[in-house]
Design a protein around this motif. Structure first.
Motif, PDB file in Angstrom:
ATOM      1  N   CYS A 128       0.423  -1.809  -2.656  1.00 47.45           N
ATOM      2  CA  CYS A 128       0.998  -2.914  -2.028  1.00 47.45           C
ATOM      3  C   CYS A 128       0.533  -4.198  -2.646  1.00 47.45           C
ATOM      4  O   CYS A 128      -0.739  -4.261  -2.665  1.00 47.45           O
ATOM      5  N   GLU A 129       1.379  -5.154  -3.163  1.00 43.26           N
ATOM      6  CA  GLU A 129       0.932  -6.485  -3.576  1.00 43.26           C
ATOM      7  C   GLU A 129       1.713  -7.581  -2.970  1.00 43.26           C
ATOM      8  O   GLU A 129       1.053  -8.626  -2.719  1.00 43.26           O
ATOM      9  N   GLU A 130       2.975  -7.344  -2.617  1.00 41.69           N
ATOM     10  CA  GLU A 130       3.626  -8.463  -1.779  1.00 41.69           C
ATOM     11  C   GLU A 130       3.263  -8.613  -0.407  1.00 41.69           C
ATOM     12  O   GLU A 130       3.402  -7.576   0.361  1.00 41.69           O
ATOM     13  N   PRO A 131       3.063  -9.824   0.245  1.00 40.87           N
ATOM     14  CA  PRO A 131       2.685  -9.730   1.694  1.00 40.87           C
ATOM     15  C   PRO A 131       4.034  -9.611   2.481  1.00 40.87           C
ATOM     16  O   PRO A 131       5.092  -9.749   2.080  1.00 40.87           O
ATOM     17  N   LEU A 132       3.674  -9.164   3.542  1.00 40.66           N
ATOM     18  CA  LEU A 132       4.843  -8.858   4.877  1.00 40.66           C
ATOM     19  C   LEU A 132       5.075 -10.269   5.442  1.00 40.66           C
ATOM     20  O   LEU A 132       4.094 -11.345   5.497  1.00 40.66           O
ATOM     21  N   ARG A 133       6.160 -10.514   5.798  1.00 41.27           N
ATOM     22  CA  ARG A 133       6.567 -11.687   6.544  1.00 41.27           C
ATOM     23  C   ARG A 133       6.031 -11.548   8.104  1.00 41.27           C
ATOM     24  O   ARG A 133       5.891 -10.395   8.420  1.00 41.27           O
ATOM     25  N   THR A 134       5.387 -12.580   8.461  1.00 36.61           N
ATOM     26  CA  THR A 134       4.805 -12.352   9.683  1.00 36.61           C
ATOM     27  C   THR A 134       5.546 -13.368  10.965  1.00 36.61           C
ATOM     28  O   THR A 134       6.286 -14.450  10.265  1.00 36.61           O
TER      29      THR A 134
END
Length: 104
Positions: free
Chosen positions: A90-96
């Motif tokens: 995983c490299e792209e962050p999650l939306r929070t």
């Protein structure tokens, strides 16, 4: 949809009792991508997108470890508190999203 507070619309996702400590559930809400609702050991609730940014997997099927969620597909990890990718692939962050517990 709940009344607006401070110019932010509140949306009911689930009941407080639906999310046990150190766990995650998936919720579907009209107008949103699938969401994951977490309750960490300290009792705080967090919300992120439910779909891993690396592969099409539901994070609610993953494993909560401290303040991280491990994706069930490739064992990548994200920080539940801020969505940051913490473990490859995983490299792209999650939306929070801000979580508000109100009236259970």
């Amino acid at each position: 949809m709940a009344p607006e507070q401070d110019d932010v619309a509140l949306v009911r996702l689930c009941g407080s009792d639906d999310v046990a400590a150190e766990s995650v559930i998936a919720v579907d809400v009209a107008g949103f991508d699938p969401l994951a609702v977490y309750r960490l050991a300290d009792g705080k609730v967090y919300v992120t997108d439910d779909t891993c940014t690396h592969g099409a997997a539901s994070l609610a099927d993953g494993f909560v470890d401290g303040d991280e969620i491990e994706c069930p597909l490739h064992a990548g990890r994200f920080c539940i508190r801020n969505g940051e990718a913490t473990e490859e692939p995983c490299e792209e962050p999650l939306r929070t999203y801000e979580a508000v517990e109100q009236d259970g």
